[in-house]
Design a protein around this motif. Structure first.
Motif, PDB file in Angstrom:
ATOM      1  N   THR A 114      30.663   5.094  -9.157  1.00  0.00           N
ATOM      2  CA  THR A 114      32.448   5.420  -9.394  1.00  0.00           C
ATOM      3  C   THR A 114      31.909   6.715  -8.992  1.00  0.00           C
ATOM      4  O   THR A 114      30.912   7.122  -7.775  1.00  0.00           O
ATOM      5  CB  THR A 114      32.510   5.569 -10.920  1.00  0.00           C
ATOM      6  OG1 THR A 114      33.514   6.090 -11.459  1.00  0.00           O
ATOM      7  CG2 THR A 114      30.985   5.895 -11.366  1.00  0.00           C
ATOM      8  N   ARG A 131      41.114  10.298 -13.761  1.00  0.00           N
ATOM      9  CA  ARG A 131      41.542   9.253 -14.143  1.00  0.00           C
ATOM     10  C   ARG A 131      41.608   9.310 -15.962  1.00  0.00           C
ATOM     11  O   ARG A 131      42.378   8.641 -16.799  1.00  0.00           O
ATOM     12  CB  ARG A 131      40.913   7.978 -13.872  1.00  0.00           C
ATOM     13  CG  ARG A 131      41.221   8.019 -12.396  1.00  0.00           C
ATOM     14  CD  ARG A 131      42.768   7.427 -12.444  1.00  0.00           C
ATOM     15  NE  ARG A 131      43.028   6.576 -10.668  1.00  0.00           N
ATOM     16  CZ  ARG A 131      43.589   5.963 -10.671  1.00  0.00           C
ATOM     17  NH1 ARG A 131      43.964   5.053 -11.128  1.00  0.00           N
ATOM     18  NH2 ARG A 131      43.553   5.969  -9.351  1.00  0.00           N
ATOM     19  N   CYS A 189      38.790   1.583 -32.424  1.00  0.00           N
ATOM     20  CA  CYS A 189      39.693   3.110 -32.501  1.00  0.00           C
ATOM     21  C   CYS A 189      40.043   3.542 -33.883  1.00  0.00           C
ATOM     22  O   CYS A 189      40.084   4.458 -33.157  1.00  0.00           O
ATOM     23  CB  CYS A 189      39.882   2.781 -31.390  1.00  0.00           C
ATOM     24  SG  CYS A 189      38.954   2.721 -29.385  1.00  0.00           S
ATOM     25  N   ARG A 221      32.380  -0.758 -14.177  1.00  0.00           N
ATOM     26  CA  ARG A 221      32.416   0.368 -13.426  1.00  0.00           C
ATOM     27  C   ARG A 221      34.117   1.061 -14.712  1.00  0.00           C
ATOM     28  O   ARG A 221      34.569   2.305 -14.705  1.00  0.00           O
ATOM     29  CB  ARG A 221      33.062   0.871 -12.380  1.00  0.00           C
ATOM     30  CG  ARG A 221      33.851   0.457 -11.602  1.00  0.00           C
ATOM     31  CD  ARG A 221      33.981   0.959 -10.305  1.00  0.00           C
ATOM     32  NE  ARG A 221      35.683  -0.177  -9.713  1.00  0.00           N
ATOM     33  CZ  ARG A 221      36.189   0.099  -8.266  1.00  0.00           C
ATOM     34  NH1 ARG A 221      34.957   1.417  -7.961  1.00  0.00           N
ATOM     35  NH2 ARG A 221      36.771  -0.531  -7.793  1.00  0.00           N
ATOM     36  N   ASN A 279      41.656   9.404 -23.339  1.00  0.00           N
ATOM     37  CA  ASN A 279      42.274   9.629 -22.264  1.00  0.00           C
ATOM     38  C   ASN A 279      42.756  10.862 -22.180  1.00  0.00           C
ATOM     39  O   ASN A 279      44.035  10.996 -22.898  1.00  0.00           O
ATOM     40  CB  ASN A 279      42.815   8.170 -21.311  1.00  0.00           C
ATOM     41  CG  ASN A 279      43.128   8.803 -20.217  1.00  0.00           C
ATOM     42  OD1 ASN A 279      43.577   9.815 -20.011  1.00  0.00           O
ATOM     43  ND2 ASN A 279      42.923   7.774 -19.483  1.00  0.00           N
TER      44      ASN A 279
HETATM   45  N1  ACO Z   1      35.619   4.211 -11.333  1.00  0.00           N
HETATM   46  C1  ACO Z   1      36.030   4.501  -9.803  1.00  0.00           C
HETATM   47  N2  ACO Z   1      37.253   3.203  -9.568  1.00  0.00           N
HETATM   48  C2  ACO Z   1      37.542   3.056 -10.568  1.00  0.00           C
HETATM   49  C3  ACO Z   1      36.336   2.862 -12.503  1.00  0.00           C
HETATM   50  C4  ACO Z   1      35.262   3.647 -12.095  1.00  0.00           C
HETATM   51  N3  ACO Z   1      35.033   4.399 -12.938  1.00  0.00           N
HETATM   52  N4  ACO Z   1      37.019   2.375 -12.582  1.00  0.00           N
HETATM   53  C5  ACO Z   1      38.191   0.991 -12.260  1.00  0.00           C
HETATM   54  N5  ACO Z   1      38.451   1.520 -11.220  1.00  0.00           N
HETATM   55  C6  ACO Z   1      39.570   1.809  -9.934  1.00  0.00           C
HETATM   56  C7  ACO Z   1      39.950  -0.162 -10.151  1.00  0.00           C
HETATM   57  O1  ACO Z   1      39.434  -0.741  -9.650  1.00  0.00           O
HETATM   58  C8  ACO Z   1      41.804   0.108  -9.627  1.00  0.00           C
HETATM   59  O2  ACO Z   1      41.075   0.022  -8.201  1.00  0.00           O
HETATM   60  P1  ACO Z   1      42.220  -0.993  -7.258  1.00  0.00           P
HETATM   61  O3  ACO Z   1      43.392   0.406  -7.519  1.00  0.00           O
HETATM   62  O4  ACO Z   1      41.827  -0.974  -5.805  1.00  0.00           O
HETATM   63  O5  ACO Z   1      42.421  -2.468  -7.871  1.00  0.00           O
HETATM   64  C9  ACO Z   1      41.507   2.004  -8.842  1.00  0.00           C
HETATM   65  O6  ACO Z   1      40.838   2.477  -9.994  1.00  0.00           O
HETATM   66  C10 ACO Z   1      43.212   1.907 -10.525  1.00  0.00           C
HETATM   67  O7  ACO Z   1      43.023   1.418 -11.824  1.00  0.00           O
HETATM   68  P2  ACO Z   1      43.256   1.697 -13.141  1.00  0.00           P
HETATM   69  O8  ACO Z   1      42.870   0.143 -13.988  1.00  0.00           O
HETATM   70  O9  ACO Z   1      45.154   0.950 -13.051  1.00  0.00           O
HETATM   71  O10 ACO Z   1      43.415   2.526 -13.706  1.00  0.00           O
HETATM   72  P3  ACO Z   1      44.582   3.757 -14.241  1.00  0.00           P
HETATM   73  O11 ACO Z   1      44.467   4.873 -13.506  1.00  0.00           O
HETATM   74  O12 ACO Z   1      45.241   2.582 -15.747  1.00  0.00           O
HETATM   75  O13 ACO Z   1      42.578   4.373 -15.317  1.00  0.00           O
HETATM   76  C11 ACO Z   1      41.630   3.760 -17.602  1.00  0.00           C
HETATM   77  C12 ACO Z   1      41.975   3.669 -15.944  1.00  0.00           C
HETATM   78  C13 ACO Z   1      40.760   4.885 -17.386  1.00  0.00           C
HETATM   79  C14 ACO Z   1      41.058   2.979 -18.253  1.00  0.00           C
HETATM   80  C15 ACO Z   1      43.489   4.188 -18.168  1.00  0.00           C
HETATM   81  O14 ACO Z   1      44.096   3.168 -18.210  1.00  0.00           O
HETATM   82  C16 ACO Z   1      42.756   4.479 -19.804  1.00  0.00           C
HETATM   83  O15 ACO Z   1      42.965   5.250 -19.858  1.00  0.00           O
HETATM   84  N6  ACO Z   1      43.667   3.361 -20.450  1.00  0.00           N
HETATM   85  C17 ACO Z   1      43.960   3.007 -21.985  1.00  0.00           C
HETATM   86  C18 ACO Z   1      41.766   3.328 -22.589  1.00  0.00           C
HETATM   87  C19 ACO Z   1      42.909   3.259 -23.454  1.00  0.00           C
HETATM   88  O16 ACO Z   1      43.012   3.679 -24.667  1.00  0.00           O
HETATM   89  N7  ACO Z   1      42.376   2.450 -24.709  1.00  0.00           N
HETATM   90  C20 ACO Z   1      41.648   3.015 -26.291  1.00  0.00           C
HETATM   91  C21 ACO Z   1      41.006   2.258 -26.823  1.00  0.00           C
HETATM   92  S1  ACO Z   1      39.210   1.677 -26.595  1.00  0.00           S
HETATM   93  C22 ACO Z   1      39.026   1.060 -27.807  1.00  0.00           C
HETATM   94  O17 ACO Z   1      39.844   0.476 -29.053  1.00  0.00           O
HETATM   95  C23 ACO Z   1      38.046   0.650 -27.951  1.00  0.00           C
END
Ligand code: ACO
Length: 323
Positions: A29, A37, A113, A152, A253
């Motif tokens: 990452t 993000r 959460c 990640r 987020n």
């Molecule tokens: N570093 C680099 N790349 C990454 C990482 C990382 N840490 N994590 C994922 N990627 C990549 C993925 O593999 C994907 O690659 P690909 O396009 O080649 O497949 C790309 O980044 C995009 O992944 P998405 O999952 O679509 O990314 P998104 O923009 O949706 O961001 C995130 C991900 C930050 C997790 C977001 O979706 C989010 O915040 N979701 C909500 C989380 C949340 O609200 N949780 C609620 C409470 S938690 C609880 O109750 C325990």
């Protein structure tokens, strides 16, 4: 009319700070990806042997002091956590013992959460019906213990911490000008379990398990459900979001905070954000952010404040109060 009034707040973060840079040594990452993000820059991680009850006890003591009370004045502890010290007894009873309290009742609430909002709902009902006088409501997590440090997509998002509030039963006029909780709302929908869950547990696998999440799908549900919950929570008492001074959201987020704020036409400065420094501390995130904004003087006596959260289950909810 009896109201449950927030009389004091406190929080605690473990000493060790893990930066995004440090995470790049463990998983593939970058600091840039995490910031863009999520808005997260760093998270606090509990030391080896430091437990959820340790963090909770520190936060609880600070909240009791802030309320001008003694531990002996507290007759109810409700602790929201997904990372209890033990499968049983409830972490709340461990905190009770460590505060030197041997009366009243203490129990845990599990709604991931959203746990702190669920705990507020329960405590508000108990205070208003005379079941307790002075309650400690705690959100505390060592969420780092549930993380798969090779994944990640999840390990960069979470941190450890605790926040607490003291809520007391006080007489109010029965109007929206009263101090205290004015409206609370909790919801759940078990159909979405597979989008956000832990793949272990005492009954299913006999293990603790790790967090699994389809982040982008959780994101979509979170923005829609949180915005609807806040509107409905305000509408229950004839108010709308334009009446609200501050919103203290669950810190998952920055993009969720911005998305919800935009939908509800809140100004960015009305939405308290600590996600950059704490990451997602699950049930601890709302009381941590609330304590931060009260202590730095943004949220003041008389302000109308909306709390909200969304998490595994799915569970979500909101609570509206006047400080
Ligand atoms: N570093 C680099 N790349 C990454 C990482 C990382 N840490 N994590 C994922 N990627 C990549 C993925 O593999 C994907 O690659 P690909 O396009 O080649 O497949 C790309 O980044 C995009 O992944 P998405 O999952 O679509 O990314 P998104 O923009 O949706 O961001 C995130 C991900 C930050 C997790 C977001 O979706 C989010 O915040 N979701 C909500 C989380 C949340 O609200 N949780 C609620 C409470 S938690 C609880 O109750 C325990």
């Amino acid at each position: 009319m009896i109201r449950s009034v927030i009389r004091g707040t406190g929080s605690y973060l473990p000493e060790h700070i893990m930066t995004n840079e440090a995470l790049t040594e463990r998983v593939d990452t970058t600091d840039e990806w995490i910031r863009e993000r999520t808005g997260i820059r760093q998270r606090h991680i509990a030391a080896e042997g430091e437990t959820t009850s340790d963090l909770a006890t520190h936060a609880a003591k600070r909240a009791i002091k802030d309320a001008g009370l003694e531990a002996s004045d507290i007759d109810l502890i409700v602790l929201a956590t997904t990372t209890p010290d033990y499968t049983f007894p409830a972490t709340a009873t461990i905190v009770q013992e460590r505060l030197g309290m041997h009366h009243g009742a203490a129990f845990d609430v599990q709604a991931v959460c959203s746990g702190f909002i669920y705990a507020i709902k329960v405590v508000d009902a108990m205070l208003r019906t005379g079941a307790a006088k002075n309650a400690l409501v705690i959100g505390a997590e060592t969420f780092s213990r549930l993380l798969d440090w090779d994944d990640r997509t999840t390990c960069v998002l979470f941190g450890d911490g605790a926040g607490a509030v003291v809520m007391s039963a006080e007489e109010g006029e029965g109007t929206n000008e009263d101090r205290g909780m004015l409206s609370t709302l909790i919801r759940s929908d078990g159909r979405h379990r597979e989008l956000l869950y832990v793949d272990g547990g005492p009954s299913k696998t006999g293990t603790v398990g790790h967090v699994r999440m389809i982040g982008n799908q959780v994101f979509r549900h979170a923005v829609t459900d949180i915005a609807a919950a806040m509107k409905e929570c305000a509408a229950q008492v004839g108010l709308d979001m334009t009446d609200v001074d501050y919103c203290v959201p669950h810190q998952a987020n920055q993009r969720i905070l911005d998305g919800v704020g935009k939908r509800l036409k809140l100004r960015p400065e009305q939405v308290i954000s600590t996600v950059a420094l704490h990451a997602n501390t699950s049930a601890a995130s709302v009381p941590l952010a609330l304590d931060t904004a009260i202590k730095d003087g943004r949220i003041k006596d008389g302000h109308l404040v909306m709390l909200e959260a969304f998490g595994g289950g799915f569970t979500w909810g909101a609570a509206l109060f006047r400080l």
